[in-house]
Design a protein around this motif. Structure first.
Motif, PDB file in Angstrom:
ATOM      1  N   UNK A  50     -15.329  -2.438  -6.612  1.00  0.00           N
ATOM      2  CA  UNK A  50     -14.860  -3.655  -7.139  1.00  0.00           C
ATOM      3  C   UNK A  50     -13.747  -3.630  -8.430  1.00  0.00           C
ATOM      4  N   UNK A  51     -12.890  -2.415  -8.119  1.00  0.00           N
ATOM      5  CA  UNK A  51     -11.822  -2.215  -9.354  1.00  0.00           C
ATOM      6  C   UNK A  51     -10.976  -1.275  -8.568  1.00  0.00           C
ATOM      7  N   UNK A  52     -10.244  -0.584  -9.326  1.00  0.00           N
ATOM      8  CA  UNK A  52      -9.341   0.174  -9.088  1.00  0.00           C
ATOM      9  C   UNK A  52      -9.779   1.732  -8.563  1.00  0.00           C
ATOM     10  N   UNK A  53      -9.092   2.248  -7.676  1.00  0.00           N
ATOM     11  CA  UNK A  53      -9.025   3.584  -7.263  1.00  0.00           C
ATOM     12  C   UNK A  53      -8.025   4.622  -7.603  1.00  0.00           C
ATOM     13  N   UNK A  54      -7.935   5.608  -7.925  1.00  0.00           N
ATOM     14  CA  UNK A  54      -6.796   6.551  -8.222  1.00  0.00           C
ATOM     15  C   UNK A  54      -6.940   7.738  -7.333  1.00  0.00           C
ATOM     16  N   UNK A  55      -5.866   8.675  -7.488  1.00  0.00           N
ATOM     17  CA  UNK A  55      -6.003  10.018  -6.734  1.00  0.00           C
ATOM     18  C   UNK A  55      -6.162   9.810  -5.211  1.00  0.00           C
ATOM     19  N   UNK A  56      -5.180   8.837  -4.585  1.00  0.00           N
ATOM     20  CA  UNK A  56      -5.511   8.390  -3.190  1.00  0.00           C
ATOM     21  C   UNK A  56      -5.194   9.575  -2.303  1.00  0.00           C
ATOM     22  N   UNK A  57      -3.963  10.257  -2.619  1.00  0.00           N
ATOM     23  CA  UNK A  57      -3.667  11.456  -1.894  1.00  0.00           C
ATOM     24  C   UNK A  57      -4.541  12.401  -1.666  1.00  0.00           C
ATOM     25  N   UNK A  58      -5.164  12.743  -2.938  1.00  0.00           N
ATOM     26  CA  UNK A  58      -6.234  13.972  -2.928  1.00  0.00           C
ATOM     27  C   UNK A  58      -7.319  13.488  -2.089  1.00  0.00           C
ATOM     28  N   UNK A  59      -7.920  12.201  -2.394  1.00  0.00           N
ATOM     29  CA  UNK A  59      -8.931  11.826  -1.327  1.00  0.00           C
ATOM     30  C   UNK A  59      -8.711  11.792   0.141  1.00  0.00           C
ATOM     31  N   UNK A  60      -7.507  11.452   0.434  1.00  0.00           N
ATOM     32  CA  UNK A  60      -7.105  11.372   1.904  1.00  0.00           C
ATOM     33  C   UNK A  60      -7.046  12.831   2.404  1.00  0.00           C
ATOM     34  N   UNK A  61      -6.687  13.853   1.630  1.00  0.00           N
ATOM     35  CA  UNK A  61      -6.726  15.236   1.777  1.00  0.00           C
ATOM     36  C   UNK A  61      -8.153  15.708   2.112  1.00  0.00           C
ATOM     37  N   UNK A  62      -9.007  15.267   0.964  1.00  0.00           N
ATOM     38  CA  UNK A  62     -10.257  15.902   1.436  1.00  0.00           C
ATOM     39  C   UNK A  62     -11.072  15.051   2.131  1.00  0.00           C
ATOM     40  N   UNK A  63     -10.666  14.031   2.629  1.00  0.00           N
ATOM     41  CA  UNK A  63     -11.346  13.035   3.817  1.00  0.00           C
ATOM     42  C   UNK A  63     -12.426  12.414   3.248  1.00  0.00           C
ATOM     43  N   UNK A  64     -12.448  11.984   1.955  1.00  0.00           N
ATOM     44  CA  UNK A  64     -13.314  11.224   1.150  1.00  0.00           C
ATOM     45  C   UNK A  64     -13.065   9.785   1.234  1.00  0.00           C
ATOM     46  N   UNK A  65     -13.887   8.852   1.952  1.00  0.00           N
ATOM     47  CA  UNK A  65     -13.679   7.515   2.272  1.00  0.00           C
ATOM     48  C   UNK A  65     -13.727   6.638   0.741  1.00  0.00           C
ATOM     49  N   UNK A  66     -12.714   5.707   0.389  1.00  0.00           N
ATOM     50  CA  UNK A  66     -12.860   4.846  -0.649  1.00  0.00           C
ATOM     51  C   UNK A  66     -12.232   3.485  -0.322  1.00  0.00           C
ATOM     52  N   UNK A  67     -12.965   2.371  -0.426  1.00  0.00           N
ATOM     53  CA  UNK A  67     -12.672   1.201  -0.442  1.00  0.00           C
ATOM     54  C   UNK A  67     -12.539   0.348  -1.610  1.00  0.00           C
ATOM     55  N   UNK A  68     -11.311  -0.275  -2.091  1.00  0.00           N
ATOM     56  CA  UNK A  68     -11.132  -0.764  -3.443  1.00  0.00           C
ATOM     57  C   UNK A  68     -10.498  -2.232  -3.435  1.00  0.00           C
ATOM     58  N   UNK A  69     -10.259  -2.751  -4.565  1.00  0.00           N
ATOM     59  CA  UNK A  69      -9.743  -4.087  -4.658  1.00  0.00           C
ATOM     60  C   UNK A  69      -8.331  -3.865  -5.152  1.00  0.00           C
ATOM     61  N   UNK A  70      -8.071  -2.610  -5.584  1.00  0.00           N
ATOM     62  CA  UNK A  70      -6.868  -2.134  -6.492  1.00  0.00           C
ATOM     63  C   UNK A  70      -6.363  -0.627  -6.205  1.00  0.00           C
ATOM     64  N   UNK A  71      -5.409  -0.341  -6.230  1.00  0.00           N
ATOM     65  CA  UNK A  71      -5.085   1.208  -6.626  1.00  0.00           C
ATOM     66  C   UNK A  71      -4.285   1.219  -7.996  1.00  0.00           C
ATOM     67  N   UNK A  72      -4.716   2.028  -8.899  1.00  0.00           N
ATOM     68  CA  UNK A  72      -4.352   2.197 -10.056  1.00  0.00           C
ATOM     69  C   UNK A  72      -4.374   3.552 -10.631  1.00  0.00           C
ATOM     70  N   UNK A  73      -3.337   4.068 -11.329  1.00  0.00           N
ATOM     71  CA  UNK A  73      -3.407   5.395 -12.134  1.00  0.00           C
ATOM     72  C   UNK A  73      -3.995   5.133 -13.468  1.00  0.00           C
ATOM     73  N   UNK A  74      -4.304   3.794 -14.166  1.00  0.00           N
ATOM     74  CA  UNK A  74      -4.613   3.787 -15.222  1.00  0.00           C
ATOM     75  C   UNK A  74      -6.223   4.241 -15.216  1.00  0.00           C
TER      76      UNK A  74
END
Length: 235
Positions: free
Chosen positions: A113-137
């Motif tokens: 219920x917040x932001x996620x970052x490193x989206x490309x790396x998460x995709x590459x490693x196949x680790x699923x994440x759901x979030x309400x935002x994508x943020x580098x902060x």
């Protein structure tokens, strides 16, 4: 807020979670009586994942991911980490390194219920994440929160040990005590959908498959030939 970590809460069975994962969010949501859906803001960081597992919860302060690190120790194989914040936050509290730590423990994914970052790396490693935002902060580690207490995410109460089902349609929470009946209802719904799909493939219309014609007529829907309609409009 009580700054506590609850250890070893009761959990739904892993077998039931696997069964619900196979059915997917839309079917499970319907089988549950159209409750438990975390809403349209909760989106996957990358498409194509479908998981279900038992919830481990972390309540963090905005911009502070200290309790996520604490929660990792409480996670085990088959779990899904659910992160809430004490007030709204879009900061990227979760990324690749925490995902690596969770993946080693057999955790199936995270719901944030917040932001996620490193989206490309998460995709590459196949680790699923759901979030309400994508943020580098990024985040700090300053304020205590709690682990394995009931939390509210997008208006839904999630209790440790509940089953979380997540796919491209979003996320749904199945309360632990409702899991067995939801499994049975999902199986029944899938069988019904299979029968209806065969009828659609055979060329039948939803109007007939779902028996809509009588109700449409009762509510006053009329079919008028174009010529008769043209004449009535022109008169």
């Amino acid at each position: 807020m009580n700054n506590i970590v609850i250890t070893d809460p009761p959990k739904a069975s892993a077998e039931d979670a696997d069964e619900l994962a196979a059915h997917g969010v839309a079917t499970v949501h319907e089988a549950l009586g159209r409750t438990g859906f975390l809403g349209p803001r909760m989106r996957p960081a990358w498409p194509g994942a479908r998981i279900a597992g038992t919830a481990v919860t972390a309540l963090c302060w905005p911009g502070d991911n200290w309790m996520i690190h604490v929660a990792v120790e409480q996670c085990s194989a088959g779990d899904i980490l659910v992160v809430a914040t004490s007030s709204p936050s879009a900061d990227g509290l979760f990324g690749e390194l925490l995902a690596t730590s969770l993946a080693v423990r057999g955790v199936r994914g995270v719901v944030l219920a917040c932001g996620v970052r490193d989206v490309g790396e998460l995709h590459q490693m196949g680790f699923p994440a759901w979030s309400t935002a994508v943020s580098a902060q990024g985040s700090v580690k300053e304020t205590l929160g709690a682990v394995n207490i009931p939390v509210v995410v997008e208006g839904q109460v999630i209790t440790p040990g509940d089953v979380i089902v997540a796919d491209d349609d979003g996320v749904v929470c199945v309360p632990r005590l409702s899991v067995p009946r939801t499994v049975a209802a999902s199986q029944s719904r899938l069988q019904k959908e299979d029968r209806n799909r065969e009828r659609f493939v055979a060329g039948e219309l939803g109007l007939d498959v779902y028996g809509m014609r009588g109700e449409l007529e009762r509510r006053g829907l009329r079919y008028i030939p174009h010529q008769a309609w043209s004449e009535s409009e022109g008169s």
